[in-house]
Enzyme design. Structure first.
Site, PDB file in Angstrom:
ATOM      1  N   ASP A 106      14.627   8.252 -13.969  1.00 41.04           N
ATOM      2  CA  ASP A 106      14.032   9.353 -13.203  1.00 41.04           C
ATOM      3  C   ASP A 106      15.170   9.953 -12.379  1.00 41.04           C
ATOM      4  O   ASP A 106      15.734   9.275 -11.519  1.00 41.04           O
ATOM      5  CB  ASP A 106      12.933   8.768 -12.306  1.00 41.04           C
ATOM      6  CG  ASP A 106      12.342   9.799 -11.350  1.00 41.04           C
ATOM      7  OD1 ASP A 106      12.849  10.938 -11.293  1.00 41.04           O
ATOM      8  OD2 ASP A 106      11.370   9.450 -10.659  1.00 41.04           O
ATOM      9  N   ASN A 129      13.085  27.409 -12.558  1.00 41.26           N
ATOM     10  CA  ASN A 129      12.815  28.698 -13.199  1.00 41.26           C
ATOM     11  C   ASN A 129      13.306  29.792 -12.262  1.00 41.26           C
ATOM     12  O   ASN A 129      13.633  29.514 -11.111  1.00 41.26           O
ATOM     13  CB  ASN A 129      11.348  28.852 -13.580  1.00 41.26           C
ATOM     14  CG  ASN A 129      10.443  28.471 -12.449  1.00 41.26           C
ATOM     15  OD1 ASN A 129      10.578  29.006 -11.345  1.00 41.26           O
ATOM     16  ND2 ASN A 129       9.549  27.534 -12.680  1.00 41.26           N
ATOM     17  N   ASP A 143      11.353  19.827 -12.282  1.00 42.30           N
ATOM     18  CA  ASP A 143      11.312  20.677 -11.083  1.00 42.30           C
ATOM     19  C   ASP A 143      10.256  20.140 -10.104  1.00 42.30           C
ATOM     20  O   ASP A 143      10.535  19.908  -8.912  1.00 42.30           O
ATOM     21  CB  ASP A 143      10.957  22.102 -11.536  1.00 42.30           C
ATOM     22  CG  ASP A 143      11.242  23.170 -10.490  1.00 42.30           C
ATOM     23  OD1 ASP A 143      11.677  22.820  -9.384  1.00 42.30           O
ATOM     24  OD2 ASP A 143      11.017  24.357 -10.797  1.00 42.30           O
ATOM     25  N   SER A 194      15.938  22.744 -20.269  1.00 46.87           N
ATOM     26  CA  SER A 194      15.245  23.578 -21.271  1.00 46.87           C
ATOM     27  C   SER A 194      14.498  22.825 -22.370  1.00 46.87           C
ATOM     28  O   SER A 194      13.828  23.450 -23.189  1.00 46.87           O
ATOM     29  CB  SER A 194      16.197  24.583 -21.959  1.00 46.87           C
ATOM     30  OG  SER A 194      16.458  25.685 -21.105  1.00 46.87           O
ATOM     31  N   THR A 195      14.628  21.478 -22.410  1.00 44.55           N
ATOM     32  CA  THR A 195      14.028  20.780 -23.561  1.00 44.55           C
ATOM     33  C   THR A 195      12.567  20.379 -23.351  1.00 44.55           C
ATOM     34  O   THR A 195      11.964  19.745 -24.220  1.00 44.55           O
ATOM     35  CB  THR A 195      14.815  19.499 -23.921  1.00 44.55           C
ATOM     36  OG1 THR A 195      14.709  18.570 -22.839  1.00 44.55           O
ATOM     37  CG2 THR A 195      16.268  19.819 -24.207  1.00 44.55           C
ATOM     38  N   VAL A 240       9.152  22.225 -21.193  1.00 46.41           N
ATOM     39  CA  VAL A 240       8.276  23.396 -21.317  1.00 46.41           C
ATOM     40  C   VAL A 240       8.995  24.574 -21.992  1.00 46.41           C
ATOM     41  O   VAL A 240       8.365  25.383 -22.680  1.00 46.41           O
ATOM     42  CB  VAL A 240       7.765  23.818 -19.915  1.00 46.41           C
ATOM     43  CG1 VAL A 240       6.884  25.052 -19.998  1.00 46.41           C
ATOM     44  CG2 VAL A 240       6.987  22.685 -19.278  1.00 46.41           C
TER      45      VAL A 240
HETATM   46  P1  ADP Z   1      12.404  23.111 -18.825  1.00 44.84           P
HETATM   47  O1  ADP Z   1      11.374  24.051 -18.254  1.00 44.84           O
HETATM   48  O2  ADP Z   1      13.823  23.516 -18.507  1.00 44.84           O
HETATM   49  O3  ADP Z   1      12.189  22.821 -20.264  1.00 44.84           O
HETATM   50  P2  ADP Z   1      11.173  20.565 -18.027  1.00 44.84           P
HETATM   51  O4  ADP Z   1      11.122  20.008 -16.656  1.00 44.84           O
HETATM   52  O5  ADP Z   1       9.894  20.986 -18.663  1.00 44.84           O
HETATM   53  O6  ADP Z   1      12.234  21.762 -17.964  1.00 44.84           O
HETATM   54  O7  ADP Z   1      11.857  19.533 -18.978  1.00 44.84           O
HETATM   55  C1  ADP Z   1      13.228  19.216 -19.002  1.00 44.84           C
HETATM   56  C2  ADP Z   1      13.413  17.750 -19.357  1.00 44.84           C
HETATM   57  O8  ADP Z   1      13.290  16.974 -18.168  1.00 44.84           O
HETATM   58  C3  ADP Z   1      12.403  17.194 -20.342  1.00 44.84           C
HETATM   59  O9  ADP Z   1      13.126  16.524 -21.376  1.00 44.84           O
HETATM   60  C4  ADP Z   1      11.594  16.206 -19.510  1.00 44.84           C
HETATM   61  O10 ADP Z   1      11.184  15.093 -20.282  1.00 44.84           O
HETATM   62  C5  ADP Z   1      12.593  15.781 -18.462  1.00 44.84           C
HETATM   63  N1  ADP Z   1      12.075  15.253 -17.192  1.00 44.84           N
HETATM   64  C6  ADP Z   1      10.877  15.493 -16.587  1.00 44.84           C
HETATM   65  N2  ADP Z   1      10.815  14.833 -15.407  1.00 44.84           N
HETATM   66  C7  ADP Z   1      11.999  14.156 -15.268  1.00 44.84           C
HETATM   67  C8  ADP Z   1      12.538  13.277 -14.281  1.00 44.84           C
HETATM   68  N3  ADP Z   1      11.865  12.957 -13.178  1.00 44.84           N
HETATM   69  N4  ADP Z   1      13.799  12.770 -14.474  1.00 44.84           N
HETATM   70  C9  ADP Z   1      14.492  13.083 -15.584  1.00 44.84           C
HETATM   71  N5  ADP Z   1      14.033  13.903 -16.549  1.00 44.84           N
HETATM   72  C10 ADP Z   1      12.798  14.418 -16.407  1.00 44.84           C
END
Ligand code: ADP
Length: 181
Positions: A15, A29, A39, A128-129, A131
């Protein structure tokens, strides 16, 4: 967990909000007003200070929002990190809208902001990977090439950590990165 570039790059599962580094990068964003995914996790764990600073940045410097590929720093509230570097990844639209270049810009510009702040260590999520649907295999190649180029030019940042949320995502990155090419 795996290391590359003579130990300057670490790839791990975890995390990102828990990383004890100078800066963590947020896949934000353009509105800088928080959101889901990483985020949301950063704002929840870091407390309201980060969002206050984001709102101020929005008002004073980015009334139209932060452009895709750009990066900006705030303090990190209650997080162990000193700074959060907010960068706006591209939304995947099939690959013909400059997505690869824009994703590379996110990594490069975040590293430049970290450098300006005197950071020695920085942790990245897989920008970006989630949403934004950027293909994970391609993101691994783009992210590693961008970071490698930076490391070849600058020696100020000693530790760059790629933090993945799942072992499946970590495995994709480890098999598709281009650090050793
Ligand atoms: P984006 O909108 O840029 O795609 P996301 O937050 O939806 O951003 O996803 C980006 C990546 O971050 C995804 O691979 C997701 O699994 C990962 N992610 C989500 N929460 C955490 C966290 N607390 N620590 C590390 N990675 C995370």
């Amino acid at each position: 967990m795996k290391e590359f570039m003579n130990g300057r790059v670490t790839v791990k599962i975890g995390d990102i909000t828990k990383e004890n580094v100078d800066a963590i990068v947020n896949a934000a964003n353009s509105g800088l007003m928080g959101g889901g995914g990483v985020d949301g996790a950063i704002h929840r764990a870091g407390g309201p200070k980060i969002l206050e600073e984001c709102k101020r940045l929005r008002q004073e410097q980015y009334p139209e929002g932060l452009n895709t590929g750009r990066a900006v720093s705030t303090t990190a509230g209650k997080l162990p990190a000193k700074y959060v570097i907010h960068t706006v990844g591209p939304v995947w639209q099939g690959g013909k809208f400059n997505e690869e270049k824009l994703l590379a810009n996110c990594y490069r510009n975040s590293l430049h902001v970290a450098n300006e702040k005197g950071c020695i260590s920085i942790a990245f999520p897989a920008i970006s990977t989630g949403v934004f649907r950027f293909p994970k295999e391609l993101a691994a190649s783009v992210a590693s090439k961008s970071v490698k180029e930076f490391l070849k030019r600058y020696d100020s940042i000693k530790s760059i950590i790629f933090v993945f949320f799942s072992s499946a995502d970590e495995n994709i990155f480890i098999s598709k990165n281009e650090f050793d090419k």
